[in-house]
Design an enzyme around this catalytic site. Structure first.
Site, PDB file in Angstrom:
ATOM      1  N   LYS A 143       0.815  -1.213   0.000  1.00 23.77           N
ATOM      2  CA  LYS A 143       0.000   0.000   0.000  1.00 23.77           C
ATOM      3  C   LYS A 143       0.848   1.263   0.000  1.00 23.77           C
ATOM      4  O   LYS A 143       0.454   2.275  -0.580  1.00 23.77           O
ATOM      5  CB  LYS A 143      -0.940   0.016   1.213  1.00 23.77           C
ATOM      6  CG  LYS A 143      -2.121  -0.918   1.075  1.00 23.77           C
ATOM      7  CD  LYS A 143      -3.236  -0.527   2.024  1.00 23.77           C
ATOM      8  CE  LYS A 143      -4.413  -1.470   1.898  1.00 23.77           C
ATOM      9  NZ  LYS A 143      -5.422  -1.236   2.944  1.00 23.77           N
ATOM     10  N   LYS A 194      -6.188  -9.828  -7.196  1.00 23.12           N
ATOM     11  CA  LYS A 194      -7.466  -9.805  -6.494  1.00 23.12           C
ATOM     12  C   LYS A 194      -8.387  -8.705  -7.030  1.00 23.12           C
ATOM     13  O   LYS A 194      -7.904  -7.632  -7.381  1.00 23.12           O
ATOM     14  CB  LYS A 194      -7.184  -9.548  -5.003  1.00 23.12           C
ATOM     15  CG  LYS A 194      -8.157 -10.209  -4.069  1.00 23.12           C
ATOM     16  CD  LYS A 194      -7.732 -10.056  -2.618  1.00 23.12           C
ATOM     17  CE  LYS A 194      -8.370  -8.864  -1.962  1.00 23.12           C
ATOM     18  NZ  LYS A 194      -8.387  -8.918  -0.499  1.00 23.12           N
ATOM     19  N   LYS A 242     -10.882  -2.464  -5.041  1.00 23.26           N
ATOM     20  CA  LYS A 242     -11.445  -1.123  -5.218  1.00 23.26           C
ATOM     21  C   LYS A 242     -10.429  -0.179  -5.814  1.00 23.26           C
ATOM     22  O   LYS A 242     -10.784   0.841  -6.385  1.00 23.26           O
ATOM     23  CB  LYS A 242     -11.846  -0.527  -3.870  1.00 23.26           C
ATOM     24  CG  LYS A 242     -12.740  -1.375  -3.049  1.00 23.26           C
ATOM     25  CD  LYS A 242     -12.957  -0.757  -1.670  1.00 23.26           C
ATOM     26  CE  LYS A 242     -13.421  -1.839  -0.712  1.00 23.26           C
ATOM     27  NZ  LYS A 242     -13.905  -1.364   0.557  1.00 23.26           N
TER      28      LYS A 242
END
Ligand code: TRP
Length: 335
Positions: free
Chosen positions: A111, A194, A197
Protein backbone atom coordinates in the site's frame (compact mmCIF):
# COMPACT_ATOMS: atom_id res chain seq x y z
CA UNK A 1 -17.70 -18.59 24.56
CA UNK A 2 -16.82 -18.18 20.89
CA UNK A 3 -16.99 -14.69 19.49
CA UNK A 4 -16.42 -13.51 15.95
CA UNK A 5 -15.14 -10.13 14.88
CA UNK A 6 -14.75 -8.99 11.30
CA UNK A 7 -14.45 -5.70 9.52
CA UNK A 8 -14.87 -4.05 6.13
CA UNK A 9 -13.37 -0.71 5.18
CA UNK A 10 -15.79 1.95 3.95
CA UNK A 11 -13.59 2.99 1.05
CA UNK A 12 -14.78 3.02 -2.55
CA UNK A 13 -17.91 1.20 -3.55
CA UNK A 14 -18.35 -2.41 -2.48
CA UNK A 15 -17.67 -4.98 -5.17
CA UNK A 16 -18.43 -8.61 -5.79
CA UNK A 17 -15.21 -9.68 -4.07
CA UNK A 18 -16.29 -8.00 -0.83
CA UNK A 19 -19.73 -9.54 -1.13
CA UNK A 20 -18.88 -13.13 -2.11
CA UNK A 21 -15.56 -13.24 -0.27
CA UNK A 22 -16.69 -11.72 3.01
CA UNK A 23 -20.14 -10.34 3.73
CA UNK A 24 -22.17 -13.21 2.26
CA UNK A 25 -20.21 -15.77 4.26
CA UNK A 26 -20.85 -13.90 7.47
CA UNK A 27 -24.56 -14.60 7.11
CA UNK A 28 -23.75 -18.26 7.65
CA UNK A 29 -21.92 -17.60 10.92
CA UNK A 30 -24.69 -15.82 12.74
CA UNK A 31 -26.38 -18.98 14.01
CA UNK A 32 -23.24 -20.51 15.48
CA UNK A 33 -21.38 -17.57 17.00
CA UNK A 34 -21.87 -14.26 18.70
CA UNK A 35 -20.76 -11.88 15.95
CA UNK A 36 -19.58 -8.29 15.69
CA UNK A 37 -19.46 -6.90 12.17
CA UNK A 38 -17.67 -3.60 12.01
CA UNK A 39 -17.40 -0.84 9.43
CA UNK A 40 -13.77 0.07 10.05
CA UNK A 41 -13.73 3.82 9.43
CA UNK A 42 -10.60 4.32 11.58
CA UNK A 43 -8.75 2.01 9.21
CA UNK A 44 -10.17 3.89 6.22
CA UNK A 45 -8.52 7.17 7.22
CA UNK A 46 -5.04 5.63 7.13
CA UNK A 47 -5.24 7.04 3.61
CA UNK A 48 -7.04 10.31 2.98
CA UNK A 49 -10.82 10.12 2.59
CA UNK A 50 -13.21 12.84 1.60
CA UNK A 51 -15.29 13.35 4.79
CA UNK A 52 -18.70 13.37 3.09
CA UNK A 53 -17.83 10.37 0.97
CA UNK A 54 -16.58 8.50 4.05
CA UNK A 55 -19.92 9.04 5.80
CA UNK A 56 -21.85 7.87 2.73
CA UNK A 57 -19.62 4.81 2.33
CA UNK A 58 -20.07 3.90 6.00
CA UNK A 59 -23.83 3.73 5.50
CA UNK A 60 -23.31 1.92 2.22
CA UNK A 61 -21.32 -0.89 3.85
CA UNK A 62 -23.83 -1.18 6.69
CA UNK A 63 -26.65 -1.36 4.11
CA UNK A 64 -24.78 -4.12 2.26
CA UNK A 65 -24.49 -6.15 5.46
CA UNK A 66 -28.22 -5.79 6.09
CA UNK A 67 -29.14 -6.51 2.47
CA UNK A 68 -26.99 -9.64 2.51
CA UNK A 69 -29.11 -10.95 5.35
CA UNK A 70 -27.10 -10.19 8.48
CA UNK A 71 -29.64 -9.86 11.28
CA UNK A 72 -28.92 -6.68 13.28
CA UNK A 73 -30.71 -8.08 16.34
CA UNK A 74 -28.68 -11.29 16.51
CA UNK A 75 -25.41 -9.58 15.58
CA UNK A 76 -23.74 -6.31 16.38
CA UNK A 77 -23.34 -4.07 13.32
CA UNK A 78 -21.50 -0.83 14.10
CA UNK A 79 -18.83 1.61 13.00
CA UNK A 80 -15.45 1.48 14.65
CA UNK A 81 -14.82 5.17 15.35
CA UNK A 82 -17.85 5.39 17.63
CA UNK A 83 -16.43 2.96 20.15
CA UNK A 84 -13.42 4.84 21.54
CA UNK A 85 -11.91 1.65 22.95
CA UNK A 86 -10.56 0.68 19.51
CA UNK A 87 -8.22 3.66 19.33
CA UNK A 88 -7.36 3.36 23.01
CA UNK A 89 -6.42 -0.31 22.94
CA UNK A 90 -4.55 0.26 19.67
CA UNK A 91 -2.33 2.74 21.51
CA UNK A 92 -1.48 0.14 24.13
CA UNK A 93 -0.76 -2.35 21.35
CA UNK A 94 1.49 0.24 19.67
CA UNK A 95 3.56 -0.14 22.81
CA UNK A 96 3.43 -3.96 22.80
CA UNK A 97 4.13 -4.68 19.11
CA UNK A 98 7.74 -4.37 17.94
CA UNK A 99 8.99 -2.33 14.97
CA UNK A 100 10.52 -5.50 13.60
CA UNK A 101 7.13 -7.20 13.50
CA UNK A 102 5.49 -4.37 11.59
CA UNK A 103 8.41 -4.07 9.21
CA UNK A 104 7.55 -7.54 7.94
CA UNK A 105 3.95 -6.68 6.99
CA UNK A 106 3.59 -7.19 3.25
CA UNK A 107 0.37 -5.19 2.97
CA UNK A 108 2.08 -2.04 4.23
CA UNK A 109 4.79 -2.48 1.63
CA UNK A 110 2.18 -2.90 -1.10
CA UNK A 111 0.00 0.00 0.00
CA UNK A 112 2.83 2.40 0.75
CA UNK A 113 4.46 1.63 -2.60
CA UNK A 114 7.72 3.27 -3.53
CA UNK A 115 7.16 6.41 -1.52
CA UNK A 116 7.26 4.83 1.95
CA UNK A 117 8.43 8.04 3.63
CA UNK A 118 5.18 9.70 2.64
CA UNK A 119 2.82 7.01 3.99
CA UNK A 120 0.86 7.91 7.13
CA UNK A 121 2.01 6.60 10.50
CA UNK A 122 -1.52 5.20 10.77
CA UNK A 123 -1.00 3.02 7.70
CA UNK A 124 2.10 1.57 9.33
CA UNK A 125 0.31 0.93 12.64
CA UNK A 126 -2.80 -0.41 10.85
CA UNK A 127 -2.22 -4.03 11.97
CA UNK A 128 -2.06 -2.97 15.64
CA UNK A 129 -5.47 -1.33 15.30
CA UNK A 130 -6.78 -4.49 13.68
CA UNK A 131 -5.51 -6.53 16.65
CA UNK A 132 -7.25 -4.05 18.97
CA UNK A 133 -10.53 -4.43 17.02
CA UNK A 134 -10.61 -8.14 17.70
CA UNK A 135 -9.17 -8.22 21.22
CA UNK A 136 -11.30 -5.35 22.55
CA UNK A 137 -14.10 -7.92 22.51
CA UNK A 138 -11.85 -10.88 23.30
CA UNK A 139 -12.78 -12.22 19.87
CA UNK A 140 -11.81 -15.85 19.37
CA UNK A 141 -12.44 -16.32 15.64
CA UNK A 142 -11.96 -14.03 12.65
CA UNK A 143 -13.23 -14.81 9.15
CA UNK A 144 -10.56 -13.47 6.82
CA UNK A 145 -9.25 -13.95 3.33
CA UNK A 146 -5.72 -15.07 2.52
CA UNK A 147 -4.54 -11.46 2.31
CA UNK A 148 -5.31 -10.80 5.99
CA UNK A 149 -3.66 -13.91 7.42
CA UNK A 150 -0.42 -12.11 8.21
CA UNK A 151 -2.30 -9.42 10.14
CA UNK A 152 -4.12 -12.08 12.11
CA UNK A 153 -0.81 -13.76 12.91
CA UNK A 154 0.33 -10.41 14.28
CA UNK A 155 -2.79 -10.15 16.44
CA UNK A 156 -1.87 -13.53 17.92
CA UNK A 157 1.68 -12.35 18.61
CA UNK A 158 0.40 -9.17 20.27
CA UNK A 159 -2.03 -11.11 22.49
CA UNK A 160 0.75 -13.52 23.47
CA UNK A 161 3.28 -10.78 24.22
CA UNK A 162 0.74 -8.77 26.21
CA UNK A 163 -0.10 -11.86 28.27
CA UNK A 164 3.60 -12.65 28.80
CA UNK A 165 4.68 -9.09 29.58
CA UNK A 166 2.07 -8.73 32.28
CA UNK A 167 2.02 -12.31 33.50
CA UNK A 168 -1.66 -12.79 32.75
CA UNK A 169 -3.78 -15.08 30.62
CA UNK A 170 -6.04 -12.31 29.50
CA UNK A 171 -6.35 -12.11 25.74
CA UNK A 172 -7.40 -15.18 23.75
CA UNK A 173 -5.25 -16.37 20.87
CA UNK A 174 -7.50 -15.76 17.86
CA UNK A 175 -8.10 -18.37 15.18
CA UNK A 176 -8.71 -17.59 11.52
CA UNK A 177 -11.81 -18.93 9.81
CA UNK A 178 -10.91 -19.40 6.17
CA UNK A 179 -13.65 -20.05 3.66
CA UNK A 180 -13.51 -22.19 0.56
CA UNK A 181 -11.31 -21.34 -2.42
CA UNK A 182 -14.24 -20.33 -4.64
CA UNK A 183 -14.78 -17.15 -2.65
CA UNK A 184 -11.47 -15.58 -3.65
CA UNK A 185 -12.71 -13.31 -6.41
CA UNK A 186 -10.06 -12.08 -8.83
CA UNK A 187 -9.96 -9.13 -11.22
CA UNK A 188 -11.96 -9.58 -14.44
CA UNK A 189 -9.00 -8.11 -16.33
CA UNK A 190 -6.29 -10.24 -14.72
CA UNK A 191 -7.03 -13.59 -13.10
CA UNK A 192 -3.86 -13.41 -11.00
CA UNK A 193 -4.69 -10.27 -9.02
CA UNK A 194 -7.47 -9.80 -6.49
CA UNK A 195 -10.64 -7.89 -7.41
CA UNK A 196 -9.95 -4.55 -5.79
CA UNK A 197 -11.44 -1.12 -5.22
CA UNK A 198 -8.14 0.48 -6.06
CA UNK A 199 -7.77 -1.04 -9.54
CA UNK A 200 -7.97 1.92 -11.98
CA UNK A 201 -10.04 -0.12 -14.45
CA UNK A 202 -13.78 -0.16 -13.74
CA UNK A 203 -13.97 -3.24 -15.97
CA UNK A 204 -11.87 -5.18 -13.47
CA UNK A 205 -14.64 -5.37 -10.88
CA UNK A 206 -18.40 -5.72 -10.55
CA UNK A 207 -19.65 -3.10 -8.15
CA UNK A 208 -22.62 -3.80 -5.90
CA UNK A 209 -24.19 -0.70 -7.45
CA UNK A 210 -23.81 -1.87 -11.07
CA UNK A 211 -27.08 -2.42 -12.90
CA UNK A 212 -27.88 -5.52 -14.97
CA UNK A 213 -26.47 -4.01 -18.18
CA UNK A 214 -23.20 -3.04 -16.54
CA UNK A 215 -22.82 -6.50 -14.97
CA UNK A 216 -23.46 -8.22 -18.31
CA UNK A 217 -21.07 -5.89 -20.13
CA UNK A 218 -18.23 -6.41 -17.65
CA UNK A 219 -18.61 -10.18 -17.79
CA UNK A 220 -18.75 -10.08 -21.58
CA UNK A 221 -15.52 -8.08 -21.64
CA UNK A 222 -13.77 -10.18 -19.00
CA UNK A 223 -10.36 -11.46 -20.02
CA UNK A 224 -10.24 -15.08 -21.19
CA UNK A 225 -7.87 -17.37 -23.02
CA UNK A 226 -8.47 -18.88 -26.47
CA UNK A 227 -9.07 -22.50 -25.39
CA UNK A 228 -12.45 -24.06 -24.62
CA UNK A 229 -13.47 -24.26 -20.97
CA UNK A 230 -11.70 -26.89 -18.87
CA UNK A 231 -13.61 -30.01 -17.84
CA UNK A 232 -11.83 -30.19 -14.48
CA UNK A 233 -10.29 -27.76 -11.96
CA UNK A 234 -7.02 -29.70 -12.50
CA UNK A 235 -6.62 -27.69 -15.71
CA UNK A 236 -6.87 -24.35 -13.91
CA UNK A 237 -3.15 -24.03 -13.18
CA UNK A 238 -2.13 -21.92 -16.14
CA UNK A 239 -5.63 -20.63 -16.81
CA UNK A 240 -6.31 -18.10 -14.04
CA UNK A 241 -9.14 -16.35 -15.90
CA UNK A 242 -11.05 -19.60 -16.47
CA UNK A 243 -10.49 -20.46 -12.81
CA UNK A 244 -11.82 -17.08 -11.71
CA UNK A 245 -14.95 -17.03 -13.89
CA UNK A 246 -15.84 -20.64 -13.11
CA UNK A 247 -15.17 -20.02 -9.43
CA UNK A 248 -17.51 -17.06 -9.61
CA UNK A 249 -20.20 -19.20 -11.17
CA UNK A 250 -19.76 -21.79 -8.41
CA UNK A 251 -19.93 -19.17 -5.65
CA UNK A 252 -23.02 -17.50 -7.12
CA UNK A 253 -24.86 -20.78 -7.66
CA UNK A 254 -23.67 -22.29 -4.37
CA UNK A 255 -22.17 -25.36 -5.96
CA UNK A 256 -18.69 -26.87 -6.33
CA UNK A 257 -16.31 -25.74 -9.09
CA UNK A 258 -16.12 -29.41 -10.12
CA UNK A 259 -19.80 -29.28 -11.01
CA UNK A 260 -19.34 -26.08 -13.02
CA UNK A 261 -16.51 -27.78 -14.92
CA UNK A 262 -18.69 -30.82 -15.59
CA UNK A 263 -21.51 -28.62 -16.85
CA UNK A 264 -19.46 -26.23 -19.02
CA UNK A 265 -16.27 -28.17 -19.85
CA UNK A 266 -15.63 -27.97 -23.60
CA UNK A 267 -17.99 -25.00 -24.12
CA UNK A 268 -16.89 -21.72 -25.61
CA UNK A 269 -16.27 -18.80 -23.25
CA UNK A 270 -18.98 -16.79 -25.03
CA UNK A 271 -21.70 -19.31 -24.12
CA UNK A 272 -20.46 -19.56 -20.55
CA UNK A 273 -20.22 -15.79 -20.13
CA UNK A 274 -23.86 -15.42 -21.10
CA UNK A 275 -24.85 -17.99 -18.46
CA UNK A 276 -22.62 -16.33 -15.87
CA UNK A 277 -24.04 -12.88 -16.60
CA UNK A 278 -27.61 -14.17 -16.26
CA UNK A 279 -26.75 -15.90 -13.00
CA UNK A 280 -24.97 -12.84 -11.58
CA UNK A 281 -27.90 -10.57 -12.41
CA UNK A 282 -30.37 -13.07 -10.94
CA UNK A 283 -28.43 -13.53 -7.67
CA UNK A 284 -27.22 -9.98 -7.11
CA UNK A 285 -30.41 -8.21 -8.20
CA UNK A 286 -32.42 -8.79 -5.00
CA UNK A 287 -29.46 -7.84 -2.78
CA UNK A 288 -28.89 -4.68 -4.82
CA UNK A 289 -32.59 -3.78 -4.68
CA UNK A 290 -32.54 -4.11 -0.92
CA UNK A 291 -29.36 -2.01 -0.69
CA UNK A 292 -31.03 0.72 -2.75
CA UNK A 293 -34.07 0.61 -0.52
CA UNK A 294 -31.89 0.95 2.59
CA UNK A 295 -29.78 3.73 1.11
CA UNK A 296 -33.00 5.68 0.57
CA UNK A 297 -33.70 5.37 4.30
CA UNK A 298 -30.48 6.57 5.98
CA UNK A 299 -32.28 7.10 9.29
CA UNK A 300 -32.97 3.39 9.49
CA UNK A 301 -29.34 2.47 8.73
CA UNK A 302 -28.11 5.01 11.29
CA UNK A 303 -30.49 3.51 13.84
CA UNK A 304 -28.99 0.06 13.30
CA UNK A 305 -25.47 1.47 13.69
CA UNK A 306 -26.37 3.44 16.82
CA UNK A 307 -27.83 0.32 18.42
CA UNK A 308 -24.69 -1.63 17.46
CA UNK A 309 -22.42 1.07 18.88
CA UNK A 310 -24.22 0.94 22.25
CA UNK A 311 -24.01 -2.85 22.42
CA UNK A 312 -20.36 -2.90 21.33
CA UNK A 313 -19.45 -0.31 23.97
CA UNK A 314 -21.15 -2.38 26.64
CA UNK A 315 -18.81 -5.30 25.86
CA UNK A 316 -15.73 -3.15 25.37
CA UNK A 317 -15.91 -1.00 28.50
CA UNK A 318 -15.30 -3.71 31.12
CA UNK A 319 -12.48 -5.16 28.97
CA UNK A 320 -10.79 -1.75 28.82
CA UNK A 321 -11.18 -1.28 32.56
CA UNK A 322 -9.47 -4.63 33.14
CA UNK A 323 -6.73 -3.73 30.66
CA UNK A 324 -6.14 -0.46 32.53
CA UNK A 325 -5.71 -2.43 35.74
CA UNK A 326 -3.37 -4.94 34.12
CA UNK A 327 -1.19 -2.24 32.53
CA UNK A 328 -1.16 -0.12 35.67
CA UNK A 329 -3.21 2.92 34.70
CA UNK A 330 -4.52 4.49 37.88
CA UNK A 331 -8.26 4.93 37.76
CA UNK A 332 -8.82 7.49 40.51
CA UNK A 333 -12.17 7.06 42.21
CA UNK A 334 -13.72 9.88 44.25
CA UNK A 335 -14.60 13.40 43.13
N1 TRP B 1 -7.93 -5.20 7.38
C1 TRP B 1 -9.19 -5.79 7.01
C2 TRP B 1 -9.33 -5.71 5.48
O1 TRP B 1 -8.89 -4.76 4.87
C3 TRP B 1 -10.35 -5.07 7.65
C4 TRP B 1 -10.33 -5.24 9.14
C5 TRP B 1 -10.08 -4.27 10.06
C6 TRP B 1 -10.57 -6.45 9.85
N2 TRP B 1 -10.16 -4.79 11.32
C7 TRP B 1 -10.44 -6.10 11.24
C8 TRP B 1 -10.85 -7.76 9.47
C9 TRP B 1 -10.60 -7.07 12.22
C10 TRP B 1 -11.02 -8.71 10.46
C11 TRP B 1 -10.88 -8.37 11.82
O2 TRP B 1 -9.91 -6.60 4.91
Amino acid sequence: MERIFSGVQPTGSLHLGNYLGAIRNWVRLQDDYECLFCVVDLHAVTVWQDPDVLKANTRHVAAAMLAAGIDPKKNIIFNQSQVPGHAELAWIFNCVARLGWLNRMTQFKEKAGKNKENASVGLYAYPNLMAADILLYKGTHVPVGEDQKQHLELARDIAQKFNNDFGVEYFPIVEPLIFGAATRVMSLRDGTSKMSKSDPSELSRISMTDDADAIAKKIRKAKTDPAALPASPKEFDDRPEAANLMGLYAALSDCEVEDVCKQFGGSEFSTFKQALADLAVEKLGPVQDEMRRLMADPAHVDGVLADGVARARAIAEPVLAEVHDIVGFLRPQGK
